[in-house]
Design an enzyme around this catalytic site. Structure first.
Site, mmCIF file in Angstrom:
data_model
loop_
_atom_site.group_PDB
_atom_site.id
_atom_site.type_symbol
_atom_site.label_atom_id
_atom_site.label_comp_id
_atom_site.label_asym_id
_atom_site.label_seq_id
_atom_site.Cartn_x
_atom_site.Cartn_y
_atom_site.Cartn_z
ATOM 1 N N ASP A 89 -17.852 22.279 30.586
ATOM 2 C CA ASP A 89 -17.605 21.981 32.013
ATOM 3 C C ASP A 89 -17.187 23.245 32.741
ATOM 4 O O ASP A 89 -17.545 23.445 33.903
ATOM 5 C CB ASP A 89 -16.435 21.005 32.224
ATOM 6 C CG ASP A 89 -16.559 19.730 31.440
ATOM 7 O OD1 ASP A 89 -17.685 19.312 31.184
ATOM 8 O OD2 ASP A 89 -15.498 19.154 31.090
ATOM 9 N N GLU B 40 -10.017 4.607 25.985
ATOM 10 C CA GLU B 40 -10.654 4.523 27.301
ATOM 11 C C GLU B 40 -10.931 3.058 27.626
ATOM 12 O O GLU B 40 -11.523 2.323 26.828
ATOM 13 C CB GLU B 40 -11.960 5.325 27.333
ATOM 14 C CG GLU B 40 -12.612 5.210 28.700
ATOM 15 C CD GLU B 40 -13.807 6.111 28.910
ATOM 16 O OE1 GLU B 40 -13.779 7.268 28.477
ATOM 17 O OE2 GLU B 40 -14.775 5.628 29.534
ATOM 18 N N ASP C 182 -10.965 9.453 33.694
ATOM 19 C CA ASP C 182 -12.330 9.735 33.223
ATOM 20 C C ASP C 182 -13.249 8.787 33.997
ATOM 21 O O ASP C 182 -13.720 7.778 33.484
ATOM 22 C CB ASP C 182 -12.418 9.516 31.715
ATOM 23 C CG ASP C 182 -13.743 9.995 31.150
ATOM 24 O OD1 ASP C 182 -14.607 10.405 31.946
ATOM 25 O OD2 ASP C 182 -13.917 9.953 29.920
ATOM 26 N N HIS D 50 -14.016 19.752 29.075
ATOM 27 C CA HIS D 50 -14.850 20.125 27.925
ATOM 28 C C HIS D 50 -15.169 21.614 28.081
ATOM 29 O O HIS D 50 -15.274 22.105 29.212
ATOM 30 C CB HIS D 50 -16.219 19.433 27.935
ATOM 31 C CG HIS D 50 -16.223 17.951 27.856
ATOM 32 N ND1 HIS D 50 -16.022 17.139 28.921
ATOM 33 C CD2 HIS D 50 -16.488 17.134 26.813
ATOM 34 C CE1 HIS D 50 -16.131 15.869 28.546
ATOM 35 N NE2 HIS D 50 -16.418 15.834 27.272
#
Ligand code: XLS
Ligand code: CA
Ligand code: CA
Length: 440
Positions: free
Chosen positions: A105, A269, A340, A102
């Site tokens: 980040d 996800e 993730d 991101h």
């Protein structure tokens, strides 16, 4: 250059199933060919920046616990640079081909957007150099539109057009840096694109705004000639009570309504699938069957907890069936398996990051081998073909070809009488799956 992971002096190697070395691969042999492609090409592993290097194990009740050797000092940009060094040291030692991030980040937000953008330009320049030196690529970039208070009521679905505009400005920059880093994709995850109560929410209008926002993103992508794939990542809840991108099916309905099907695929996800009351594989299958399976955030939840625990994948049933489904729909093109996932709060040492990723990569490598055997044998495919064989001829074919209506079907039923009961053989098939897991 400072070494941030001294416990792992050399790159992790494949030592085979009999190795007792916890820092060696037992299953993942990057160059080994499976169904005509190398394992690395099938699995396209990526490490996520946010959990792995930035968040330090804080939870709702407690402070960070993890030792982050690179996060020392007073200057936030020095920390950002050290984090980047640590990240590329980690990617290289682990032997993954990709990373994901991101915007927030890789640099902390500054007081103004202009200053934050300058920070992003600085750090992405360094990241590009590191990518060139190491050959590690960017699987996807994304934009954090959920952490700052300005986004408390959403980004593209915020009641305020000023917040919508702010979010667009941030995504514009995130697209530019993703393109600059040759990202193969870009993810939209609407952390707060949803609502807490309908008493203050105009749902129809919010959805229209989200559609508009994504169209603007598609237009800008074309304008700057960014070739990466766009993805939406479904998630039903958390942090908001109800999120519009609830699951693969609601995302597909949204994409159809707003005429975006050709422009976005899904980033599925595992843990979000289970939060939506589905299995991970259900979500993959739905996306695959509708031509929108793009990429995967590989993790798992905990049935006893019921929130987004983002644990590392360790379940062979999940990884085998996931790879079976991904291969069935042609394998990854632009997407991959992005971990993730984050360590449990009590796993405090830098080396724990290696244990987590090595285990997850082995679990997917083994899953790939199992899936390959299942595809080669065609056992499950034959069972399914046989189960639907009635549609390849006679009345089934006529229905599929649109040649008959209710009257013809009534005539058919009156003549044939009660349909035959045919066993679904579920237990036999579950046993068959186990034989692959035992032996493949
Ligand atoms: C959070 C999401 C997030 C996205 C990218 O639950 O998984 O990490 O992948 O914003
Ligand atoms: Ca995710
Ligand atoms: Ca998650």
């Amino acid at each position: 250059m400072t070494v941030y992971f001294p416990e792992v002096p050399k790159p992790i190697r494949y030592e085979g199933p009999d190795s007792k070395n916890p820092l060696a691969f037992k299953e993942y042999n990057a160059k080994q060919k499976v169904l005509g492609k190398t394992m690395a090409e099938h699995l396209r592993f990526a490490v996520c920046y946010w959990h792995t290097f930035v968040s330090g194990g804080a939870d709702m009740f407690g402070m960070p616990t993890m030792k982050r050797l690179y996060a020392q000092g007073d200057n936030p940009m020095t920390i950002a640079e050290q984090t980047l060094d640590a990240a590329f040291e980690f990617f290289t030692k682990l032997g993954v081909g990709y990373w994901c991030f991101h915007d927030t980040d890789i640099v902390p937000e500054a007081d103004t957007l202009a200053e934050t953008n300058k920070r992003l330009d600085h750090i992405t320049k360094l990241a590009k150099k590191k990518q060139q030196e190491t050959g590690i690529k960017l699987l996807w970039g994304t934009c954090n539109l959920f952490a700052h208070p300005r986004f408390m009521s959403g980004a593209a679905t915020n009641p305020s057009p000023d917040v919508f505009a702010y979010a667009a400005t941030k995504v514009k920059k995130a697209l530019e840096i993703t393109k600059y880093l040759d990202g193969e994709g870009y993810v939209f995850w609407g952390g707060r694109e949803g609502y807490e109560t309908l008493l203050n929410t105009d749902m129809g209008r919010e959805l229209d705004h989200l559609g508009k926002f994504l169209h603007m993103a598609v237009d800008y992508k074309k304008k700057i000639r960014f070739k990466g794939q766009f993805y939406i990542e479904p998630k039903p809840k958390e942090p908001t009570k109800h999120q519009y991108d609830f699951d693969a099916a609601s995302c597909y309905a949204f994409l159809q309504k707003y005429d975006l099907v050709g422009d976005l695929k899904l980033n599925i996800e595992a843990n979000h699938g289970t939060l939506a009351g589905h299995t991970f594989i259900h979500e993959l299958e739905f996306a695959g069957a509708n031509g929108i399976l793009g990429s995967v955030d590989a993790n798992r939840g905990d049935l006893l907890l019921g929130w987004d625990t983002d644990q590392f994948p360790t379940d062979l049933y999940d990884t085998a069936l996931a790879m079976y489904t991904i291969i069935k729909y042609g394998g990854f093109k632009t997407g991959g398996l992005n971990f993730d996932a984050h360590l449990r709060r009590q796993s405090t040492d830098p080396v724990d990051l290696f244990h987590a990723h090595v285990g997850a990569m082995d679990c997917f490598a083994r899953g790939l081998k199992i899936a390959a055997k299942m595809h080669k044998d065609k056992g499950f495919a034959k069972v399914i073909k046989q189960r639907y064989a009635g549609w390849d001829r006679g009345i089934g074919k006529q229905i599929e070809d649109g040649k008959v209506g209710f009257e013809e079907l009534e005539a058919h039923t009156m003549k044939k009488g009660e349909p035959q009961l045919i066993s679904g053989r579920q237990e036999m098939l579950e046993n068959m799956l186990n034989t692959y897991i035992f032996k493949a």
